[in-house]
Design a protein around this motif. Structure first.
Motif: not given
Length: 367
Positions: A74-79, A86-87, A90
């Protein structure tokens, strides 16, 4: 399995200078953040990281970890800010690394939250381990650049690149940030002892960076009307340097400290690159640097001051706070025959301390 590790560093000279486009002298030290990466059959990235509560220098891990899981399908969306796991994914993905599922264990000898670049070392150890697991090892210079991207640029934070180059390349480095980054390895001529102290004071790195950086940057903007483009201009031209007196007191104090710290860095560079170091002379430069950091930039603390006074009283040549300041760690440079007395004095005062060595940069072992 892949094992990757990245060292911590001490900033010898040039604290709070890299973001002003100036030069820094840093040394990688033998405290490391380690990543052990084992492949999985699925696309899950499960990361176990040493519990942040185990943050003091020399504190051993009895097996306490925090666990995080990322789904790489899945796309890694910052929380939130500093969502480093995640960075890393990415930035590596955007750089063309094809990541797959893995179990990762992150452990550290570096005191956390103490100005010893534990976050940088963690980001780069994880990055190096995942890249190698993908079948393509990161070269040290690329690791430094991508590590900075993942830790700083992705979140719009104000940090410089000293930590990333020191961790990736190791040794003693002269880093010039005036036009991009120019890296020069210096000879390891530090034959006496570096002793690190943990004040056990937590620090707010971003607040300290902003309080030291913003007045300096704003002061330079005011002086630009008089032909000042850099701290270098002020350090090299006495007529321009007098213009600092036009600034509000807080700005002027910080700009003057940065000017003197630039001069100290140049003197230290001549000494270190010349291949011969006088312990007393180097210690004197460190003490003057600490005075500027304490009184000019306001980043020291009473406890750090006490630790350094204790070290000097027990025979150290000199010392200074390490990192952005506001707590964290400090170090001294001391004759070898005085080190044991300094360590005993630190222990008597309840201060964790450790004798350090200069070390190499990133290590990657594929098993």
């Amino acid at each position: 399995m892949v094992k990757a590790s990245v060292p911590s560093r001490v900033c010898l000279f040039g604290e709070h200078q890299d973001y002003l486009g100036l030069e820094v002298i840093a040394a990688a030290i033998d405290l490391r953040f380690c990543a052990s990466v084992t492949p999985r059959e699925d696309m899950q990235l499960q990361i176990r990281i040493r519990d942040r509560a185990l943050s003091a220098l020399g504190q051993e891990n009895p097996g306490r970890y925090q666990t995080y899981t990322l789904d790489l399908s899945q796309p890694q969306v910052y929380e939130g800010q500093r969502d480093y796991f995640r960075s890393v994914v990415n930035v590596l993905t955007h750089a063309g690394y094809h990541l797959s599922g893995a179990d990762v264990v992150l452990d550290s000898e570096i005191p956390i939250g103490k100005g010893m670049c534990s976050s940088t070392a963690m980001v780069m150890a994880l990055m190096a381990g995942l890249a190698a697991q993908s079948g393509r090892e990161l070269e040290p210079m690329e690791l430094a650049q991508l590590g900075w991207q993942a830790e700083v640029a992705e979140f719009g934070e104000p940090g410089g690149m000293m930590d990333h180059y020191a961790g990736a390349l190791g040794g003693i480095l002269h880093l010039d940030f005036s036009d991009g980054v120019r890296v020069e390895k210096l000879p390891d001529v530090l034959k006496e002892d570096i002793i690190l102290f943990d004040s056990l004071e937590e620090k707010d790195t971003l607040s300290v960076l902003r309080s030291a950086k913003t007045p300096s940057v704003e002061g330079l903007k005011v002086l630009a009307a008089y032909g000042v483009h850099s701290v270098r201009d002020l350090a090299e031209n006495p007529l321009l340097e007098r213009r600092i007196g036009m600034l509000p007191e807080e700005m002027a104090r910080r700009v003057r400290a940065n000017v003197d710290n630039y001069r100290l860095q140049r003197m230290a560079y001549q000494m270190l690159s010349g291949g011969e170091v006088s312990g007393r002379q180097l210690g004197g430069l460190l003490n003057r640097h600490q005075t500027n950091l304490r009184d000019g930039l306001g980043i020291s603390t009473p406890k750090i001051d006490h630790i350094l006074e204790m070290a000097l009283a027990n025979g150290a040549y000199g010392g200074k706070i390490n990192g952005s300041g506001g707590g964290g760690c400090a170090y001294c440079y001391a004759p070898k025959e005085k080190s044991e007395g300094i360590l005993k004095a630190a222990e008597a005062n309840g201060i964790p301390a450790k004798r350090l060595s200069i070390t190499d940069g990133v290590r990657i072992q594929v098993q």
